[in-house]
Write a protein that holds these residues in place. Structure first.
Motif: not given
Lengths: 747, 144
Positions: A30-35, A263-273
């Protein structure tokens, strides 16, 4: 385990491991895809996401999870094609891959439901659709490249032939990377997938370890007590070593339970996107301090509340791009997550640069719901008004969306945070920002505490809520405590401090000994109060243990602890204590500087005079223009004065008369009146003042005032006492109608 | 199917808990009192690092306080949510009871006793009252 695992058990265990591992890979994916989407990727990114999916495909194939393998395979094909050509996936591909990732996550989640789930794992039509999409994207890409060079790797990766692809839909042709006008921020969090140097340990195991260490600490304390009496040098030396080792062990064991908030924040970029796409609000997510560590159990407990707050900020906080433009803000909103240590606590802030909380709207809703009476409402300080949004069933959202607005959530946020001994506060600057601040204890397990005595029993108080200790001498004790209608008060450096007697609150007989008074100055919910105790004993690091279920209703205790001598001491809950004594209700003095860090917001304000001699201030950001309006242009509409202004109607609010300040009388004689054009939520108002004085930078702390509607508070600006206007409140008090119009240009 | 019951005495009446519910039996322990707690709660006890709420079972069952001056005994029991300790006069034997010997509490029993007894067991030597532990720990429902 004494007997070897059966085939079935082994399979179960492997599936469980697959679930845990794959979930980690997918988070990274998820994170990499966001990047990639934000164009902040590097060469490694593509390789990493390829490897993630490749691994999942491999493991699921080994375990005979054919459906999962088929799914992963489709994604892998598409990714390997990109990887081999070192080509960054386009927007369409990224979108498809996000859906693919979610589908994969869903399938893997099903696996965690037990052995039957693994057998019955089936692809739904939705999954089939995603499969088809991926394949058609892949085909389309191949077609496009075909002219250039021969495609050498058709279906070369993996064990089976590719799915027959449906003819490529025109929409499936990859779009060129969407040009974005602003550079996307790089995700602040970089985590690595578990490496060889880490092992997985069950949290329950760590809890047991923690308990045992707690016991060891107590035993050590006892041994130290005994050896000092023995006067045996050999023994004393051993005891000293034991002491040292125990302390180190305790520290290390505590460390094992710490985890970075990232660890918890990691999923926020995706949520926000996802949410910002859904709502059509472009939003940048900024994260600061993601390496701040916090106890694992606490982190787990704030995960959902934080997600909720972030979603809420996006849904309610950030305005639509049109509104933002109208308010002269960048159309792209910003949500900022910040974590930092602050005096034995971890503070996590979620702030947005949106429209802020509309005090009047919250109050209107609260009155509707019967939470406050209209009389109470007007006198409520802002912080309490904002606190209302945490009431159960409270929502000011005009429309119920599937993101928020159903009035569940914020109250759950509050109760979840308070359950772990934290606190949540909201601050808002109308038109500019809202900040939700969580204060979380560093760890639940061990806290620095002050031991005090009341009625022959020892009690512990967390030092996090302790401000200072005051001793009032015997001769002054009789007169130092004053009271208003039975409420005891103490003058602490000129400020009135409400007091409570611990003995009285605990239902113990009052202390008849006289003598000096010992006063603890404590703070709860940003307010200070004093607590009178019999004696102050010592400070100690205590191990917090929960009280049994049968005592859960006693809100005055936060738990219990075992002291060095093996006796149990109760831990007082400062917030619960203050509530019980009724010290958090209206009329208690709120600390002017609201925790110190919110105090000095350096802002530009416009100073004006009203009446003969009163200075008021308005935040400059909301001021659109300053005008001198000829008196003869003033017309009437309804009950209010208006002027025609830039092809629209500008309602005028005479600030002096709304605030009850007698007019100085000379303004209208000159034929022109000074007007501050103020924009708020897309509407503009003209604030009529007597004289516009200056624009100054001010860093002064505003002293909030309780019951003057229309005024935020006062502060000393340019050597004069200045009232800060709360324009939204003024507007609603004055009763003028806003004329929203599309014709407001940007000046 | 027979079950083992750990018995104890209050006011010369024999009561019991199933042995699977009982963790251990302790001599009189030092307790820390809890101001504002329900009346039946006598205090907190340190059981090797765990903090255990101690309940005066006499008071909970509506019996008069013990005036014998003998130190009470703690029966530490396991509930769904954790450990609790019950103060009893003295501990008895572990007895086997048959399912047929169990009866629901008779309606003549006074409250709160009737609600807090799961079964009455007809032993050859007398009647054994088997405690409903979870109910007995719902201290708010029956303020003592």
């Amino acid at each position: 385990m004494s007997r070897p695992l059966t085939q079935h058990e082994l399979q179960q265990q492997l599936v469980r491991e697959l679930v845990v591992e794959s979930m980690e890979y997918l988070d990274q994916f998820d994170q990499d895809l966001l990047a990639i989407e934000n164009k902040s990727n590097d060469e490694e990114t593509l390789h990493r996401i390829f490897r993630a999916i490749h691994t999942i495909k491999g493991s699921s194939g080994c375990l005979g999870l054919r459906e999962l393998e088929r799914m992963a395979h489709a994604g892998e094909n598409l990714l390997s094609w990109h990887r081999d050509r070192a080509m960054t996936p386009g927007a369409d591909t990224v979108r498809a891959l996000f859906r693919f990732c979610d589908a994969l996550r869903g399938l893997i989640h099903q696996l965690s439901n037990g052995p039957e789930a693994a057998q019955s794992l089936k692809l739904t039509p939705e999954h089939q659709q995603i499969l088809a999409d991926l394949n058609s994207l892949h085909q389309a890409l191949k077609q496009e490249q075909l002219g250039g060079f021969q495609d050498s790797d058709a279906g070369s990766f993996g064990l089976f032939a590719d799915e027959p692809a449906p003819p490529a839909a025109p929409s499936a042709v990859p779009a060129p990377p969407v040009a974005s006008d602003e550079p996307a921020p790089k995700p602040a969090v970089e985590t690595s997938v578990a490496s060889d140097t880490a092992i997985r340990v069950a949290v329950s195991q760590l809890d047991v370890l923690m308990d045992l260490v707690g016991e060891l600490v107590l035993t050590r304390n006892q041994i130290l007590g005994h050896t000092s009496a023995l006067l045996d040098p050999g023994m004393a030396k051993s005891a000293q070593r034991l002491n040292l080792i125990t302390s180190q062990l305790q520290e290390k064991v505590m460390k094992t339970r710490m985890q970075a908030v990232g660890h918890v924040w990691n999923k926020f970029p995706r949520v926000v996107r996802d949410l910002s796409k859904e709502l059509g609000k472009p939003v940048a997510l900024v994260m600061e301090g993601s390496d701040t560590e916090i106890d694992r159990t606490l982190l787990e407990a704030i995960k959902d509340p934080l997600t909720h707050i972030v979603r809420n900020s996006l849904d309610h906080g950030i305005e639509s791009p049109e509104r933002r433009r109208a308010a002269q803000k960048s159309p792209r909103g910003e949500i900022k997550l910040r974590a930092f240590h602050d005096g034995g606590q971890v503070v996590i802030e979620v702030s947005d640069d949106g429209g802020g909380i509309d005090r009047e709207r919250v109050l209107r809703k609260a009155i509707e719901r019967g939470l406050v009476s209209p009389d109470q409402a007007s006198a409520m300080p802002d912080s309490e008004v904002y606190g209302l949004i945490f009431s159960p069933g409270f929502s000011t959202a005009e429309a119920v969306t599937n993101i928020s607005g159903r009035g569940v959530g914020m109250d759950v946020v509050k109760s979840n945070v308070e359950r772990i001994g934290g606190a949540v506060v909201v601050e808002s600057e109308p038109g500019r920002s809202t900040t939700v601040r969580l204060k979380i204890p560093l760890t639940l397990a061990i806290i620095p505490a002050l031991l005090i005595l009341a009625g022959g029993n020892r009690y512990a108080i967390s030092q996090a809520s302790l401000v200072e200790l005051v001793r009032i001498d015997e001769e002054k004790a009789a007169t130092a405590i004053e009271s208003i209608r039975g409420c005891p008060l103490y003058r602490l450096r000129g400020q009135l401090l409400p007091l409570l007697y611990l003995r009285e609150q605990l239902g113990l007989s009052p202390d008849g000994s006289g003598g000096a008074l010992l006063l603890l100055v404590l703070e709860a919910e940003g307010r200070q109060f004093g607590m009178i105790v019999d004696d102050i004993l010592d400070t100690e690091e205590i191990v917090v243990k929960p009280l049994g279920q049968e005592l859960k209703n006693l809100s005055v205790y936060a738990g219990a602890t075992i002291l060095g001598d093996g006796r149990v001491a109760l831990i007082l809950d400062v917030l619960g204590m203050a509530r019980r004594a009724g010290l958090l209700e209206d009329g208690c003095k709120k600390r002017a500087t609201e925790d110190g860090f919110a105090a000095a917001a350096d802002t530009e304000v416009l100073l004006a005079h009203i009446g003969s001699n009163r200075q008021v201030a308005v935040h400059l950001d909301s001021v659109a223009r300053l005008e001198q309006i000829p008196v003869d242009r003033i017309e009437w509409s309804g009950n209010s004065e208006v002027v025609q202004y830039r092809n629209s109607i500008l309602p005028l609010i005479a600030v002096g008369s709304v605030l009850g300040v007698p007019p100085s009388g000379d303004t209208r004689e000159s034929g022109k009146i000074p007007v501050v054009v103020y924009s708020h939520e897309g509407a503009q108002y003209g604030l009529v003042v007597d004289r516009i004085v200056d624009i100054v930078r001010c860093a002064a702390a505003i002293n909030p005032c309780a019951n003057r509607p229309g005024i935020l508070g006062s502060a000393v600006v340019a050597k004069r006492v200045t009232d800060f206007l709360d324009v939204p409140a003024l507007v609603s008090v004055s009763g003028v109608v806003s004329y929203k119009s599309n014709s407001w240009g940007l000046f | 199917m027979s079950k083992q019951v750990c018995t104890f005495y209050l006011e010369n009446q024999i009561y019991g808990l199933y042995v699977l519910q009982v963790r251990e039996v302790l001599r009189c322990q030092e307790l820390t009192t809890i101001p504002l707690a329900p009346g039946a709660v006598r205090g907190l006890l340190n059981l090797r690092g765990s903090i255990v709420t101690t309940v005066d079972l006499r008071r909970r069952l509506g019996l008069p306080p013990d005036e014998s001056g003998e130190p009470a005994t703690n029966v530490v029991a396991q509930t769904a949510t954790g450990l609790v300790s019950l103060l009893v006069d003295r501990i008895g034997d572990v007895v086997e009871v048959e399912a047929e010997a169990l009866e629901p509490p008779p309606g003549v029993l006074p409250e709160p006793l009737r609600s807090l007894i799961a079964n009455v067991c007809k032993l050859p030597t007398g009647l054994l009252l088997i405690l409903n532990l979870e109910r007995a720990m719902e201290l708010d429902a029956f303020p003592a």
